[in-house]
Scaffold this active site. Sequence first.
Site, PDB file in Angstrom:
ATOM      1  N   LYS A   1      47.630  32.777  38.523  1.00 59.76           N
ATOM      2  CA  LYS A   1      47.101  31.847  39.654  1.00 59.76           C
ATOM      3  C   LYS A   1      47.679  30.895  40.026  1.00 59.76           C
ATOM      4  O   LYS A   1      47.251  29.216  39.704  1.00 59.76           O
ATOM      5  CB  LYS A   1      46.146  30.987  38.293  1.00 59.76           C
ATOM      6  CG  LYS A   1      45.164  32.358  38.245  1.00 59.76           C
ATOM      7  CD  LYS A   1      44.519  32.272  37.008  1.00 59.76           C
ATOM      8  CE  LYS A   1      43.181  32.786  36.919  1.00 59.76           C
ATOM      9  NZ  LYS A   1      43.613  33.409  34.672  1.00 59.76           N
TER      10      LYS A   1
ATOM     11  N   MET B   1      44.672  33.616  23.836  1.00 63.18           N
ATOM     12  CA  MET B   1      43.609  33.623  24.676  1.00 63.18           C
ATOM     13  C   MET B   1      42.408  32.454  23.825  1.00 63.18           C
ATOM     14  O   MET B   1      40.616  32.698  23.856  1.00 63.18           O
ATOM     15  CB  MET B   1      43.476  34.629  25.349  1.00 63.18           C
ATOM     16  CG  MET B   1      43.750  34.105  26.379  1.00 63.18           C
ATOM     17  SD  MET B   1      43.706  36.594  27.402  1.00 63.18           S
ATOM     18  CE  MET B   1      44.007  37.681  26.015  1.00 63.18           C
TER      19      MET B   1
ATOM     20  N   ASP C   1      53.922  38.125  37.417  1.00 64.80           N
ATOM     21  CA  ASP C   1      52.287  37.377  36.540  1.00 64.80           C
ATOM     22  C   ASP C   1      52.701  35.905  36.375  1.00 64.80           C
ATOM     23  O   ASP C   1      53.787  35.608  36.508  1.00 64.80           O
ATOM     24  CB  ASP C   1      51.951  38.080  35.208  1.00 64.80           C
ATOM     25  CG  ASP C   1      50.938  39.299  35.097  1.00 64.80           C
ATOM     26  OD1 ASP C   1      50.173  39.109  36.339  1.00 64.80           O
ATOM     27  OD2 ASP C   1      50.830  39.714  34.644  1.00 64.80           O
TER      28      ASP C   1
END
Length: 260
Positions: free
Chosen positions: A61, A178, A39
């Site tokens: 990402k 987050m 990840d």
Amino acid sequence: MPPLSAPRCTLVGAGPGDPELLTLKAVKAIAKATLLLVDDLVNDAVLAHASPTARIVHVGKRGGCQSTPQAFIDKMMVQAVQDGEQVVRLKGGDPFIFGRGGEEVEHLRAAGIEVDVVNGITAGLAGLSSLGAPLTHREHAHGVVLVTGHAKPGDSGTDWVQLAHTARQAKLTLVIYMGVSSLEHICQGLLQGLPADTPVAIVQQASLPQQRQALSVLGDLVHTVQREGLQSPSIIVVGDVVRGTRAWQLQGESRIQRTA
Ligand code: SAH
């Protein structure tokens, strides 16, 4: 029950970033893997424990690319396990605190694969510890809530007003993951149940050399985060325990400003 010889996959928590915070069990699992699916928030230094012949696939990402769709990751894991590979799914922090570890386990089990889980130190624990304060305290905090600031699309998300009332009544520390992109919304809600002078710490990249942090109070948090340019990945800790950080004690109650 699947047979004892059912194929297996290991979900490993890579901790918050500092490679020395890996568990011994994580190091062993990483070393044994023939395929590692890694990840985004996993520090590359952790991969030094992998075998030189292991295949390492980044599924986050990286480099501004779109993250790999979850369905693709699920499919790749199942296929590799069925092909006889020793698969390690490496996730930041703890695999079962946010980060969709639960969904991956369900998918693997549905495919007849057994899952072993190796805990990691979740970022929410590393954040305030890195500033020298505990998340619980007999006087100030009787418990901790780990909560996400990022709701699944279509989900109304956390009721911040309700959570603030509960935190105040039950003396709970809030640890928000987050939360940076929805900070205004979060603060608006929390301020309806908690005093504006409730202490807050925000810690970006906790446990890494590039860690930055700021101390603030709930009523000023949005401003503090903007002024300091703090960004994701960050942990936000709300509650009286923040007064226990070394920096708060050095600066005193009168002026809580940046500590980075
Ligand atoms: N499973 C992970 C959390 C994944 S969700 C864990 O247990 O830590 C991703 C969020 O975790 C980020 O948006 C941020 O809020 C937090 N996070 C992860 N690593 C972090 C770090 N080193 N410092 C601060 N926050 C971090």
